[in-house]
Design an enzyme around this catalytic site. Sequence first.
Site, PDB file in Angstrom:
ATOM      1  N   LYS A 131       1.729   6.299   5.779  1.00 51.86           N
ATOM      2  CA  LYS A 131       2.519   6.160   4.568  1.00 51.86           C
ATOM      3  C   LYS A 131       3.461   7.346   4.468  1.00 51.86           C
ATOM      4  O   LYS A 131       3.031   8.499   4.373  1.00 51.86           O
ATOM      5  CB  LYS A 131       1.615   6.097   3.341  1.00 51.86           C
TER       6      LYS A 131
ATOM      7  N   LYS B  47       3.832   1.907   5.859  1.00 54.12           N
ATOM      8  CA  LYS B  47       4.587   1.799   4.619  1.00 54.12           C
ATOM      9  C   LYS B  47       5.577   2.940   4.504  1.00 54.12           C
ATOM     10  O   LYS B  47       5.173   4.084   4.756  1.00 54.12           O
ATOM     11  CB  LYS B  47       3.592   1.854   3.464  1.00 54.12           C
TER      12      LYS B  47
HETATM   13  C1  PBG Z   1       0.649   4.959  -4.740  1.00 54.86           C
HETATM   14  C2  PBG Z   1       1.557   3.880  -4.312  1.00 54.86           C
HETATM   15  C3  PBG Z   1       2.952   3.888  -4.299  1.00 54.86           C
HETATM   16  C4  PBG Z   1       3.341   2.632  -3.842  1.00 54.86           C
HETATM   17  C5  PBG Z   1       2.199   1.895  -3.620  1.00 54.86           C
HETATM   18  N1  PBG Z   1       1.098   2.688  -3.890  1.00 54.86           N
HETATM   19  C6  PBG Z   1       3.907   4.927  -4.736  1.00 54.86           C
HETATM   20  C7  PBG Z   1       4.042   6.196  -4.012  1.00 54.86           C
HETATM   21  O1  PBG Z   1       3.299   6.509  -3.097  1.00 54.86           O
HETATM   22  O2  PBG Z   1       4.934   6.966  -4.374  1.00 54.86           O
HETATM   23  C8  PBG Z   1       4.765   2.192  -3.660  1.00 54.86           C
HETATM   24  C9  PBG Z   1       4.978   0.724  -3.603  1.00 54.86           C
HETATM   25  C10 PBG Z   1       6.403   0.337  -3.723  1.00 54.86           C
HETATM   26  O3  PBG Z   1       7.321   1.194  -3.752  1.00 54.86           O
HETATM   27  O4  PBG Z   1       6.657  -0.872  -3.801  1.00 54.86           O
HETATM   28  N2  PBG Z   1      -0.304   4.478  -5.671  1.00 54.86           N
END
Ligand code: PBG
Length: 328
Positions: free
Chosen positions: A197, A249
Site C-alpha cells: 500500500k 493499492k
Molecule cells: C485506510 C484506508 C484508506 C483507503 C482505504 N483504507 C486511506 C488511506 O490509507 O489514506 C483508501 C481507499 C480509497 O482511496 O478509495 N483505512
Amino acid sequence: MSFPTDRPRRLRQSPAIRAMVAEHRMGARDLILPMFVKEGLDAPQPISSMPGVVQHSEASLLQAARDALEAGIAGVMLFGIPAVRDAEGSQGVDPQGILNRSIAALRAEFGDSLVIMADLCLDEFTDHGHCGVLREDGAVDNDRTLEIYAAMAVAQAQAGADVVGPSGMMDGQVGVIREALDQAGFQDVIILAYTAKYASAFYGPFRDAVDSQLTGDRRTYQMDAANRREALLELEQDVAEGADIVMVKPAMSYLDILADVAAASPVPVAAYQISGEYSMIEAAAANGWIDRKAAIMESLLSIKRAGATLILTYWALEAAAWIREGDA
Ligand code: PBG
C-alpha cells in the site's frame, strides 16, 4: 515464401473472434464493492469528490448490500465513520461502534450468502486521522497500534466479518491479527492484507468519504512510490505471517507492482482501484472528455491483466450489470 504478417489482424476482425481469443475477461465475481456507513445519518449522503458514491445510513447500507448480493459480485468491504473520535480510535474496537454494528446487521440480514469484509484500520476512528495511535512525539506507535488491531480484528470477527482487511501498514500487523483471531476461536476468518500500500495522492477523495481529520501524510508507514522491490519484501512478510489474500493499492499507477506481486504470490492477489482513480474518470467523463463506460471497463481490465484475481472498485455494481448484459 512470405511471412504471415497479417496474423494479428485475422484475430481482430470481428467481436466474436476477438472474444474467442481474449486472454482476460471480467466477471462479476472478480469485483468487491467498498461501502461507507456513517453513524447518525438518516439518509445517504453524497460525497462531493466521488460523484455517485455515498456515505450510507445504517438503513441504506442494508439495501445497498442487497443490491450487491443480487449483482452477484464477490463481496462488500465496509468502512465505518463514527460520530465520535478519540486518540485511540476506541469506536473501532467497541462492539457497538458503527463499523462493528453494521457488520453484525449485514450478517443478521444475509447469513453467509454475502461475503462481508471490513476495513481494519484506525484512521476512520482516531481524532488525528492516523492509521495508528501516536507516541508523545507525534510519531505513530507501531507496536501499541498492533495491540489495538488485534482487539479490533476480534471485534470484527465477533460481529460476523468473513474477511478482515488490515490497511494500516503497521509492521507485523498480519501476524498479530492472525494470532489474536486464532486465540479467540476465529480460525476461519480470512485476512485480506493490504500488502503493498503506497502513500498516494490518489487517496484524496477518500478523505472526504470518511470525513478524515488527517493533517500531514502517511509516509512513515505507507510505501514510497519510488520503490518496486520493497513490495516483494512486504509480500514475503505478509505471507509468512499468515495473509490469506494479499492486495496492491492503488491499482492503476501501480500495475507494475501488481504484476510483480501476482507473479511471486502463492496466495490470491487483490487490487484496490481507489477513490482518486474513480474520481478522475468520473470527472473526465462528466466533462465529455472520455467515454465513461469504455474507460471504466478498460481500467478494470488493465488491473485484471496485470494479475489481480479480485478488484475492489466503486464501480462494482455498474460493471457487474454491464458484464451481465454481455456488453462490457
Ligand atoms: C485506510 C484506508 C484508506 C483507503 C482505504 N483504507 C486511506 C488511506 O490509507 O489514506 C483508501 C481507499 C480509497 O482511496 O478509495 N483505512
